[in-house]
Design an enzyme around this catalytic site. Structure first.
Site, PDB file in Angstrom:
ATOM      1  N   SER A  48      -0.422   2.931  -9.746  1.00 45.03           N
ATOM      2  CA  SER A  48       0.692   3.488 -10.452  1.00 45.03           C
ATOM      3  C   SER A  48       0.342   3.969 -11.781  1.00 45.03           C
ATOM      4  CB  SER A  48       1.748   2.508 -10.712  1.00 45.03           C
ATOM      5  OG  SER A  48       1.326   1.429 -11.616  1.00 45.03           O
ATOM      6  N   LYS A  99      -0.067   3.792 -20.935  1.00 50.68           N
ATOM      7  CA  LYS A  99       0.716   3.864 -20.062  1.00 50.68           C
ATOM      8  C   LYS A  99       2.252   3.486 -20.239  1.00 50.68           C
ATOM      9  CE  LYS A  99       1.286   1.837 -15.077  1.00 50.68           C
ATOM     10  NZ  LYS A  99       0.629   0.934 -14.035  1.00 50.68           N
ATOM     11  N   SER A 149      -3.229  -1.058  -9.696  1.00 54.28           N
ATOM     12  CA  SER A 149      -2.816   0.148 -10.401  1.00 54.28           C
ATOM     13  C   SER A 149      -3.651   0.733 -11.223  1.00 54.28           C
ATOM     14  CB  SER A 149      -1.306  -0.231 -11.000  1.00 54.28           C
ATOM     15  OG  SER A 149      -0.368  -0.523  -9.873  1.00 54.28           O
TER      16      SER A 149
END
Length: 505
Positions: A173, A99, A197
């Site tokens: 996210s 990420k 997330s």
């Protein structure tokens, strides 16, 4: 660079910001003292500004490339790169995605935001170092919600669409990580979880996402929202892969002192026998039948829980009334926590861990030069947090944090009676993707209600495993357990996965 002492006007302004009401004589006195005292700051600059340690960059890096739309139809990637792992590791031949708020040395890190676009870390995050040491290859940085403040999949570089149906969003996210796993572009991905997330996009895209116990996996080298809720963890196609990845990234280190160095770890894959004959499951009443929830999601999740009972688990309902308001309490506390992080140049202050001085300096400059490009959701949170700090002196933050301590005690009490607590990960399926909706409309209309954030606050481990579909879109079952009982949580998820496979689901 030598530190510049403040002017007398700056001292006066600082006094006003701090409510000190300085007299002219005091301004002159403190100006003289500050000018003398600031020379001491040069002591720090005389040392290496980036201390070497367990997260040091160890090999030359290719900065990577951006992909065009044809190569990346769901907008899952920020950068594709090639960083080869060491030899003779347990993750040989694995390709992993990271990420884009997790540092990979020599590769741009954007946090899904145009504000910090162009920043290149000079060290690896601890989780990246550990994956490389285990012989995994890092093949890219995945897209994420702008500065990780939303749950839907909107980035500064466009929306992340759902790989199951691109009329919908991937969730956030860590949406890009979820998409890369679903599309088979990687064997596994690293996500980060501050309020769901990892688990939310895992649920909405139909993969496994595990938020480890707080402190089990070091957050060193990752950019978070508030250090008390930040968790990195695995996002994978199945539970076994998640367990194998967790085995390699778990364990504290000298640079990460948010938890003691003796964090208990194990080979989590060894716990996956699917035997739940002695497992007790508490079905959390308040996790279902939400006002904005989808009854179809509740139904599918109950069916997944029934599979555990069919395999011999004891299943009973349990009530924790405070859970119903926990997401709201989390949001209120996060607003003021964000102010502290942002005023602390993107990392905050006061926690015992390694700080990236290159990130602190870069973020401070980017924020001042381009803060207007932060997403509306972040701006609203910062304004709300600053207002309640200044007008109400953090009264609501303090009260909320006390309630979250009480909530943790309620979970602990329930987990003395049950091995895991079960509920939907998200209360709905993936939100629709409307390209005509602007950022302010999305702020008002788009949300993903979920049961995830309370466990960020309390630190309990929680996994989302696929639990079927509603109207053709995936949904997830979340199982939460006692702190550092990640193996129990993973095995419960594994049992659901195995049972669904046996039933042809």
């Amino acid at each position: 660079m030598p530190i510049r002492p403040p002017s007398t006007d700056e001292v006066r302004e600082l006094g006003e910001e701090l409510f000190l009401d300085l007299t002219p004589d005091e301004v002159e006195f403190y100006h003289e003292q500050l000018t003398d005292n600031l020379e001491e700051y040069e002591t720090i600059q005389s040392y290496d500004p980036e201390p070497r340690g367990p997260i040091t960059r160890t090999r030359p890096r290719n900065p990577g490339t951006r992909l065009d739309d044809d190569e990346d139809p769901h907008n899952a990637w920020v950068t594709r790169c090639e960083v080869e792992g060491d030899e003779d590791g347990s993750l040989s031949d694995w390709e992993v995605a990271i990420k884009d708020n997790v540092a990979v040395a020599g590769v741009e890190m954007t946090c899904g935001s145009s504000v910090v676009e162009g920043y290149v870390p000079n060290v690896d995050a601890t989780v990246v170092s550990r994956l490389l040491e285990a012989e995994a290859d890092v093949v890219g940085k995945t897209n994420m919600d702008d500065m990780a403040v939303t749950r839907v999949g909107h980035t500064a570089f466009g929306p992340i669409t759902n790989p199951r149906d691109d009329d919908y969003l991937a969730g956030g996210s860590s949406g890009g990580s979820a998409v890369a796993v679903v599309e088979g572009e990687v064997d596994a991905a690293i996500g980060s979880d501050q309020g769901g997330s990892i688990r939310i996009p895992a649920s909405l895209c139909g993969i496994v996402g595990h938020k480890p116990t707080y402190g089990l996996v070091p957050y060193t080298g990752c950019v978070g929202l508030e250090h008390t809720i930040d968790h990195p963890g695995p996002m994978t196609p199945d539970v076994e892969t998640a367990a194998e990845m967790l085995t390699e990234i778990a364990g504290s280190n000298a640079a990460h002192l948010r938890r003691p160095t003796d964090v208990p770890t194990e080979r989590y894959q060894d716990a996956l026998d699917g035997d739940v004959s002695e497992l007790s499951v508490g079905v959390l009443e308040e996790g279902f039948d939400k006002p904005k929830g989808d009854p179809g999601v509740d139904e599918r999740v109950h069916e997944a829980i029934d599979l555990l009972e069919e395999r011999g688990a004891t299943v009973e309902e349990v009530s924790i009334p405070l859970h119903a308001d926990a997401d709201t309490i989390h949001e209120i506390c996060t607003n003021e926590g964000l102010v502290a992080a942002m005023m602390g140049q993107g990392v905050g202050h006061g926690w015992k861990a390694w700080y990236s001085t290159s990130w602190v300096e870069a973020f401070g400059k980017f924020q001042r030069a381009q803060g207007y490009d932060f997403p509306p959701n972040l701006k609203l949170k910062l304004l709300q947090g600053m207002y309640t700090i200044e007008r109400y002196h953090s009264r609501y933050y303090a009260a909320g944090m006390n309630l979250l301590l009480e909530l943790a005690e309620r979970y602990d009490a329930a987990l003395e009676e049950y091995d895991v607590l079960a509920m939907p990960t998200t209360d709905v399926t993936a939100p629709e993707h409307d390209p005509d909706r602007d950022a302010f409309d999305r702020l008002l209309e788009t949300e993903v209600p979920a049961n995830t954030s309370p466990f960020n606050r309390t630190g309990h481990p929680a996994i989302s495993v696929p639990a079927g579909e509603v109207d053709g879109l995936p949904i997830g079952l979340m199982l939460a357990g006692a702190r550092f009982e990640d193996a129990t949580v993973l095995n419960a998820g594994y049992a659901v996965e195995q049972a669904r496979a046996e039933n042809g689901q």
